[in-house]
Write an enzyme that holds these catalytic residues in place. Structure first.
Site, PDB file in Angstrom:
ATOM      1  N   ASP A 288       1.030  -0.935   0.242  1.00  0.00           N
ATOM      2  CA  ASP A 288       0.148   0.190  -0.132  1.00  0.00           C
ATOM      3  C   ASP A 288       0.926   1.356  -0.082  1.00  0.00           C
ATOM      4  O   ASP A 288       1.395   1.454   1.196  1.00  0.00           O
ATOM      5  CB  ASP A 288      -0.972  -0.213   1.452  1.00  0.00           C
ATOM      6  CG  ASP A 288      -2.118   1.531   1.844  1.00  0.00           C
ATOM      7  OD1 ASP A 288      -1.874   1.652   0.113  1.00  0.00           O
ATOM      8  OD2 ASP A 288      -2.103   1.624   2.180  1.00  0.00           O
ATOM      9  N   MET A 289       0.604   1.899  -0.916  1.00  0.00           N
ATOM     10  CA  MET A 289       1.811   3.137  -1.678  1.00  0.00           C
ATOM     11  C   MET A 289       1.363   4.202  -0.222  1.00  0.00           C
ATOM     12  O   MET A 289       0.591   4.552   0.533  1.00  0.00           O
ATOM     13  CB  MET A 289       1.137   4.276  -2.531  1.00  0.00           C
ATOM     14  CG  MET A 289       1.070   3.343  -3.668  1.00  0.00           C
ATOM     15  SD  MET A 289       2.988   2.683  -4.149  1.00  0.00           S
ATOM     16  CE  MET A 289       3.923   3.854  -4.195  1.00  0.00           C
TER      17      MET A 289
ATOM     18  N   TYR B 274      -1.322  10.021  -3.102  1.00  0.00           N
ATOM     19  CA  TYR B 274      -1.696  11.544  -3.763  1.00  0.00           C
ATOM     20  C   TYR B 274      -0.239  12.530  -3.585  1.00  0.00           C
ATOM     21  O   TYR B 274       0.444  13.710  -4.404  1.00  0.00           O
ATOM     22  CB  TYR B 274      -2.822  12.177  -4.289  1.00  0.00           C
ATOM     23  CG  TYR B 274      -3.409  11.408  -5.153  1.00  0.00           C
ATOM     24  CD1 TYR B 274      -3.983  10.041  -4.936  1.00  0.00           C
ATOM     25  CD2 TYR B 274      -5.389  11.683  -4.183  1.00  0.00           C
ATOM     26  CE1 TYR B 274      -4.250   9.453  -5.693  1.00  0.00           C
ATOM     27  CE2 TYR B 274      -6.393  11.234  -5.205  1.00  0.00           C
ATOM     28  CZ  TYR B 274      -5.788   9.506  -5.376  1.00  0.00           C
ATOM     29  OH  TYR B 274      -7.143   9.413  -6.358  1.00  0.00           O
TER      30      TYR B 274
ATOM     31  N   ARG C 186       0.590  14.917   9.390  1.00  0.00           N
ATOM     32  CA  ARG C 186      -0.687  13.915  10.265  1.00  0.00           C
ATOM     33  C   ARG C 186      -0.123  14.213  11.866  1.00  0.00           C
ATOM     34  O   ARG C 186      -0.334  14.365  13.002  1.00  0.00           O
ATOM     35  CB  ARG C 186      -0.380  12.690  10.292  1.00  0.00           C
ATOM     36  CG  ARG C 186      -1.412  12.163   9.109  1.00  0.00           C
ATOM     37  CD  ARG C 186      -1.085  10.486   8.369  1.00  0.00           C
ATOM     38  NE  ARG C 186      -1.452  11.224   6.836  1.00  0.00           N
ATOM     39  CZ  ARG C 186      -1.617   9.725   6.136  1.00  0.00           C
ATOM     40  NH1 ARG C 186      -1.817   8.477   7.026  1.00  0.00           N
ATOM     41  NH2 ARG C 186      -2.376   9.128   5.578  1.00  0.00           N
TER      42      ARG C 186
ATOM     43  N   GLU D 239      -2.794   0.456  -4.485  1.00  0.00           N
ATOM     44  CA  GLU D 239      -2.964  -0.742  -4.181  1.00  0.00           C
ATOM     45  C   GLU D 239      -2.519  -2.183  -4.512  1.00  0.00           C
ATOM     46  O   GLU D 239      -3.406  -2.147  -5.203  1.00  0.00           O
ATOM     47  CB  GLU D 239      -3.903  -1.234  -2.551  1.00  0.00           C
ATOM     48  CG  GLU D 239      -3.975  -0.483  -1.354  1.00  0.00           C
ATOM     49  CD  GLU D 239      -5.387  -1.269  -1.241  1.00  0.00           C
ATOM     50  OE1 GLU D 239      -5.614  -1.855  -0.229  1.00  0.00           O
ATOM     51  OE2 GLU D 239      -6.678  -0.240  -1.991  1.00  0.00           O
TER      52      GLU D 239
END
Ligand code: TTP
Length: 716
Positions: free
Chosen positions: A18-19, A23, A60, A121
């Site tokens: 999973d990247m 984006y 985040r 993914e």
């Protein structure tokens, strides 16, 4: 008491990659000065700074979340860099992200079977690579284990005693006493670490991965340690992982089945499921679903990694929240046209580059009624066979919308509204194309003819002047469309459309969803309906589809031509002539024609064919023309350019209205193909081909055999 069953002996090595904040990474690669800075990608609209759709890990840390709008993000992190998602046709243009995803897929697929699960993914089946490594070059024999592999998180590995974590991982990888399955996972650790490093080197993107014995566990693990890390699930740790996992977090348990498990069975974690014997679960949810639940509670899942590097479907959607809700039919039509144009462009590029065609068009919408006593009612999703060509897709999607609207607000409600607001609003619209299959090799010649031309040639808009909103709304309920279960994934936010397009919306995933909450008896009937729809849709869409793409290509090509026009036309004719002799596409088209039958009741093809055979309609969906012996699809007279599909290309109107005779020569049709058709329709086809010989009056009889052959009531 749980039923005693042997533990799964699944020895596969499966990875889910999973990247990380995908984006954002794509935008940061475009603007390297943003690297390392708190960054977010925002939706294209400006309201309150646009909605965040991807947030970097730096952002985040400041508390920036995807649910925020740009303005809110600025409040919690004033230095955040907001990058607008690219826009085309008034909506997010995800092409850059899609091709970035493809770059990654092409690297990951070097070591094993690879399934592209969404825009960012991928599942990998690395079993063979791991077995080979174990046999030829086991981890113990390596002088050095890569740092990236040593950073792996191995579930169940005790790191709390103060010992060196990397040393623990090294020991785990090198254990001589490990069983075969753990040894294979150890190889998986090395392979995945290497692949991830390769992805970084070649694309500058970081990704995270889960490594386990099946897809379900690998997917659960990949998100556990992000960004840029990998997590391993040895079989001894499966129970520990699942025991406390909230049931609705499991793939396929986020919806109705998950709710039923919680409310009806008191199951809140996957571990809670362990108390139920398989028979009890089967009794409650049907045999298949019961067994599936019993298995997942134990971390057992046999789902194979499909060798699929290309998306399973294409979709284009847009949300219209708050005051932007669409409240009139023309407004909906305007946006549907935009969405269909994008969809058509992608379909044509898929056909051009990958020689694949989609066969089902589906429209999903979310709607509300302002004076609504029945606010739970969902706008029904509708599907129909997909016809290629922007104008056709637009027309069909609009018809699907109208059929859905008719059902949603009721016949009389539709009747009284026109272009005026009538108490309903559309808050999201999407069109998707599914059932994508490779075209048979013989028909590739059609696409090959245009090989090398820009796919944008396929996207030119055609006027949609043949749809009358009101008239269509008043049509009797839908012989041309059939309802589908509302896709849960249609509710996924746009623009992560690829996650619903590839992952979900189309029938395969609908089927999976149905598996979850339907009893098996229901399931079998609904599945067979869907599968019939697939096979039955294929040949008309192939026939109309290829030509339509080519028509658009040619239209655009011609509009682009100025002084080179003459030269182009002569080369075009030369090429066409050569191909006619060389290519033998016809038999393979007929191959499809004969292999996808019979048509279901309500399929547009069977209806059209029947009407044609009965001589009641000017439209001929498929037929072997007597003059020129052409296998052709014609559009409604006077509404679209008549088209002829041939082994080497298509026919078109010359400017003076004379149709260029370019169609199938009967000499090119392999007689053995006709001979292989059921005897009762051979005569019919021969009569089309040689009407004077076989049918002196050249009239079409009612109830002729070919319509019977495709009739829904016919028993095979
Ligand atoms: P995700 O893989 O869900 O998230 P992500 O890659 O941004 O971050 P993470 O590291 O946590 O995996 O989604 C992949 C891309 O899809 C994401 O970068 C942006 C897009 N996307 C949307 O446009 N809308 C959405 O609602 C979601 C979930 C994702």
């Amino acid at each position: 008491m749980p039923v005693a069953k042997p533990e799964s002996s699944d020895s596969r090595v499966i990875a889910h990659v999973d990247m990380d904040c995908f984006y954002v990474q794509v935008e940061q690669r475009k603007q390297p000065q943003l690297r390392g800075l708190p960054t977010a990608v925002v939706q294209y609209n400006e309201w309150k700074g646009g909605a965040l759709i991807a947030v970097s890990y730096e952002a985040r840390k400041f508390g920036v979340k995807r649910s925020m709008r740009g303005a809110e993000a600025k409040e919690v992190c004033p230095q955040i860099q907001l990058v607008q998602v690219p826009v085309a046709r008034g909506k997010a243009d995800l092409n850059g992200y899609r091709s970035a995803g493809s770059e990654v897929v092409s690297i990951l697929s070097r070591r094993g079977r690879c399934e592209r699960a969404s825009i960012d993914e991928v599942y990998l089946d690395l079993t063979d690579a791991a077995e080979t490594m174990l046999a030829e070059n086991p981890p113990q024999s390596l002088e050095k284990i890569d740092e990236e592999a040593l950073k792996s998180h191995i579930l169940g590995l005790n790191n709390e005693d103060g010992s060196d974590i990397k040393e623990n991982v090294r020991n785990w990888i090198n254990r001589h006493s490990a069983d075969h399955r753990d040894k294979l996972l150890a190889c998986g650790i090395l392979i995945v670490a290497e692949l991830r490093m390769q992805v970084l080197k070649e694309t500058e993107f970081t990704c995270s991965a889960g490594i386990a014995h099946n897809k379900m566990l690998a997917k659960l693990a990949s998100g556990m340690n992000k960004p840029s890390q990998q997590t391993v699930v040895p079989s001894s740790s499966v129970n520990g992982l699942l025991n406390t996992l909230p049931i609705r977090k499991m793939k396929q348990l986020g919806g109705k089945l998950g709710i039923s498990l919680q409310t009806d069975m008191g199951v809140n974690t996957v571990g809670d499921l362990l108390q139920f014997p398989e028979e009890k679960l089967q009794e409650r949810y049907g045999v298949n679903t019961g067994t599936w639940l019993w298995n997942i509670a134990r971390g057992i899942s046999g789902e194979a990694v499909e060798g699929r590097l290309l998306p399973k479907s294409h979709g284009s959607g847009k949300t219209f929240t708050g005051p932007r809700a669409l409240k009139t039919v023309p407004a909906v039509q305007h946006w549907l046209n935009q969405l269909c144009e994008e969809l058509s462009e992608r379909l044509c590029s898929d056909l051009d580059q990958n020689k694949r065609m989609a066969h089902t068009l589906t429209l999903h919408a979310r709607a509300y009624k302002s004076s609504d006593s029945d606010s739970q009612k969902k706008f029904p999703s509708k599907s129909c066979p997909l016809r290629y060509g922007t104008a056709k897709i637009q027309e069909d999607a609009f018809n699907l919308f109208q059929a859905g609207l008719r059902e949603y607000i009721g016949f009389y409600g539709v009747k009284t509204q026109g272009n005026h607001y009538s108490g309903w609003g559309i808050t999201s619209l999407s069109v998707s194309a599914s059932k994508i299959v490779p075209i048979p090799s013989g028909t590739c010649s059609i696409a090959k003819y245009f090989h090398g031309q820009s796919t944008s040639h396929f996207s030119s808009m055609q006027p949609l002047d043949n749809v009358n909103g009101e008239a269509m709304l008043l049509l009797p309920p839908g012989s041309e469309c059939y309802s589908e279960v509302n896709s849960p994934k249609a509710e996924v936010d746009f623009p992560k459309e690829e996650s619903w397009t590839e992952d979900t919306v189309p029938e395969l995933d609908l089927q999976e969803q149905k598996v979850n909450f339907l009893k098996d008896e229901d399931l079998s009937s609904s599945l067979s309906k869907t599968q019939d729809g697939f096979t039955q849709d294929i040949s008309p869409s192939l026939l109309s589809g290829t030509e339509a793409c080519l028509e658009q290509s040619q239209n655009k090509q011609e509009s682009d031509i100025t002084k080179d026009e003459g030269q182009f036309k002569s080369e075009y004719n030369k090429e066409r002539k050569g191909k006619r002799v060389k290519d033998k596409g016809t038999p393979s088209i007929l191959e499809l024609f004969k292999s996808y039958n019979p048509y279901p009741f309500g399929s547009s093809f069977s209806q059209e064919l029947k009407k044609t055979a009965e001589g009641t309609d000017a439209r001929l969906t498929i037929g072997l023309e007597s003059k020129g012996h052409s296998l052709a699809e014609q559009s409604e007279v006077g509404k679209e350019k008549p088209m002829h599909c041939s082994s080497s290309g298509y026919g078109r109107d010359e400017g003076d209205g004379r149709r260029e005779a370019w169609s199938y020569s009967i000499d090119e049709i392999d007689p053995s193909v006709i001979d292989e058709l059921p005897p009762e329709i051979q005569d019919e086809i021969k009569a089309w081909v040689h009407p004077h010989k076989w049918r002196p009056n050249n009239t079409v009889r009612r109830g002729c055999k070919i319509s019977h052959y495709f009739s829904p009531t016919k028993k095979s």
